[in-house]
Scaffold this motif. Structure first.
Motif, PDB file in Angstrom:
ATOM      1  N   PHE A   1      41.711  27.771  41.711  1.00 24.42           N
ATOM      2  CA  PHE A   1      40.813  28.950  41.899  1.00 24.42           C
ATOM      3  C   PHE A   1      40.003  28.447  43.180  1.00 24.42           C
ATOM      4  O   PHE A   1      39.645  27.344  43.533  1.00 24.42           O
TER       5      PHE A   1
ATOM      6  N   VAL B   1      37.266  31.089  43.749  1.00 24.88           N
ATOM      7  CA  VAL B   1      36.094  32.040  43.327  1.00 24.88           C
ATOM      8  C   VAL B   1      35.598  32.000  42.222  1.00 24.88           C
ATOM      9  O   VAL B   1      36.399  31.989  41.345  1.00 24.88           O
TER      10      VAL B   1
ATOM     11  N   TRP C   1      32.976  33.998  39.625  1.00 22.14           N
ATOM     12  CA  TRP C   1      32.447  35.145  39.256  1.00 22.14           C
ATOM     13  C   TRP C   1      31.544  35.208  38.048  1.00 22.14           C
ATOM     14  O   TRP C   1      31.828  34.550  37.215  1.00 22.14           O
TER      15      TRP C   1
ATOM     16  N   THR D   1      35.434  27.045  46.362  1.00 20.29           N
ATOM     17  CA  THR D   1      34.585  28.042  46.162  1.00 20.29           C
ATOM     18  C   THR D   1      33.336  28.054  46.949  1.00 20.29           C
ATOM     19  O   THR D   1      32.412  29.114  47.232  1.00 20.29           O
TER      20      THR D   1
ATOM     21  N   LYS E   1      40.644  33.552  40.685  1.00 27.13           N
ATOM     22  CA  LYS E   1      39.089  33.875  40.488  1.00 27.13           C
ATOM     23  C   LYS E   1      39.007  33.252  38.750  1.00 27.13           C
ATOM     24  O   LYS E   1      39.809  33.551  37.942  1.00 27.13           O
TER      25      LYS E   1
END
Length: 413
Positions: free
Chosen positions: A75, A77, A79, A210, A367
């Protein structure tokens, strides 16, 4: 024998390795170092039978199941699904961690004043003398011990704020996360210090993508500098503790290449879990099954405290010592610990479920929600401490807190 038969384990690890998976590689390296340090301190399997072979295969298979799924992380991102819940959760978490910081500082000061002798604190459990000397110290000590791992949950929040350029908020999160590190010093626990440092490093590798590139480099440099300080303190605790134990040199086996007591302790500390585990499994029988006594020891202690279960710590320890042939204080590794508490079948089932959970959380995810990372950073503890013991009992309070806040938010909403 165990070193040779572990070669297929590491081959299978590296077959799953993909470029830039430093978090996964760190977990492999940890096992590699632990296993191959054994000969330097005379640690090895004492048996050579078909049962030994099967136990080595079983141990390796369980280690594979708790390490392999971390290779699926990809991953880039993080959120927030529900900003209101995130703010509510952070508020509740910080309240508890603020209390933990204060209590850990209090425990650290009291211990430094009344029990400066680390050997007395660890081996003789001199801290119990303070239960009667200082009002409510026993309750404070027990709470601080049970809740010491909750600070790990603030690590994902720290990196989330950092990725968004919210530096002031990230510093606050880092301060609260450090409550778990502080508890390591408060309890003279080298394992807690070691675990926190490794979790922080490995989690950084896990979420590195990230962060902006300049932050990745800057944090990497800072972590290296801070790690030097923390490792120095770790070594200081070791030197102070074992330099005062003149008799410890008599415990060093003659076949150990390392004969210096302090160096021997450090190497033995990191390498004894695997060989001890195999040796204990060789003499394991159903009569030695503890029925989860070690896994739920902290839970039983709390239930006994509130009057919901009759349980005695001395009887519990006597049962554990007897099962391990009065060597229950040694590190026996992840698999042996689970087998002695649940048996072979349930041990394999637990490891397999762990594999599936981590794989489900990470595989194919570009994500990832911040709520998933709360659990992931806690589950990362399991493979990190696996060279010592099974860490599931460390996670009850943090996961109970996650559940409690979620239920609280549901009714509030």
């Amino acid at each position: 024998m165990d070193v040779i038969l572990s070669v297929p384990l590491f081959v299978s690890f590296f077959l799953m390795y993909k470029k830039y998976k430093k978090a996964y590689l760190s977990l492999i390296f940890l096992q590699f170092v632990s296993l191959f340090l054994q000969p330097f301190v005379g640690n090895s399997t004492e048996f050579d039978s078909t049962k030994t072979l099967l136990n080595i295969i079983f141990v390796n298979l369980n280690l594979f199941l708790i390490i392999a799924p971390w290779s699926y992380s990809s991953f880039s991102v993080v959120w927030i699904e529900d900003n209101n819940y995130f703010l509510f959760f952070k508020k509740m978490l910080y309240r508890v961690l603020r209390l933990n910081l204060v209590l850990n500082v209090f425990v650290l000061v009291i211990v430094l004043i009344y029990i400066p002798d680390i050997a007395a604190f660890k081996a003789q459990q001199a801290f119990k003398d303070l239960y009667e000397s200082i009002p409510y110290f026993a309750n404070i000590f027990r709470y601080a011990f049970v809740s010491q791992n909750l600070g790990y949950v603030a690590i994902p929040i720290f990196f989330l704020h950092l990725s968004r350029g919210e530096y002031k908020k990230s510093k606050i999160a880092l301060l609260y996360a450090s409550s778990s590190l502080l508890s390591g010093f408060a309890f003279y626990s080298r394992a807690q210090i070691f675990t926190f440092v490794l979790i922080f490093f490995i989690y950084f590798f896990l979420i590195k993508n990230t962060l902006p590139l300049f932050l990745q480099r800057k944090i990497g440099v800072i972590l290296k500098r801070v790690s030097v300080i923390i490792v120095s303190l770790f070594l200081l605790i070791t030197v102070v503790r074992f330099s005062a134990m003149d008799y410890y040199s008599d415990r060093i086996p003659k076949n150990s290449i390392i004969q210096n007591p302090i160096i021997y302790n450090i190497v033995d500390y990191a390498s004894q879990g695997y060989s001890n585990g195999i040796n204990q499994l060789e003499v394991y029988s159903e009569e030695k099954n503890l029925g989860g006594e070690q896994l739920f020891r902290d839970v039983y202690q709390i239930l006994n405290f509130v009057g919901l279960k009759k349980w005695d710590s001395k009887e519990s320890q006597a049962m554990i010592d007897k099962a391990y042939n009065y060597d229950g204080g040694a590190f026996n590794g992840y698999t042996c610990y689970l087998v002695f508490n649940t048996g072979y079948f349930i041990t394999m089932l637990i490891s397999f479920v762990f594999y599936l959970v981590i794989k489900f959380k990470l595989k194919g995810k570009r994500k990832i929600p911040i709520t998933s990372l709360y659990g992931i950073v806690l589950l990362l503890i399991i493979p990190v401490v696996s060279i010592f013991y099974c860490g599931y009992s460390l996670l009850y309070f943090p996961f109970l807190f996650l559940l409690f806040v979620k239920v609280l938010y549901f009714f509030k909403k």
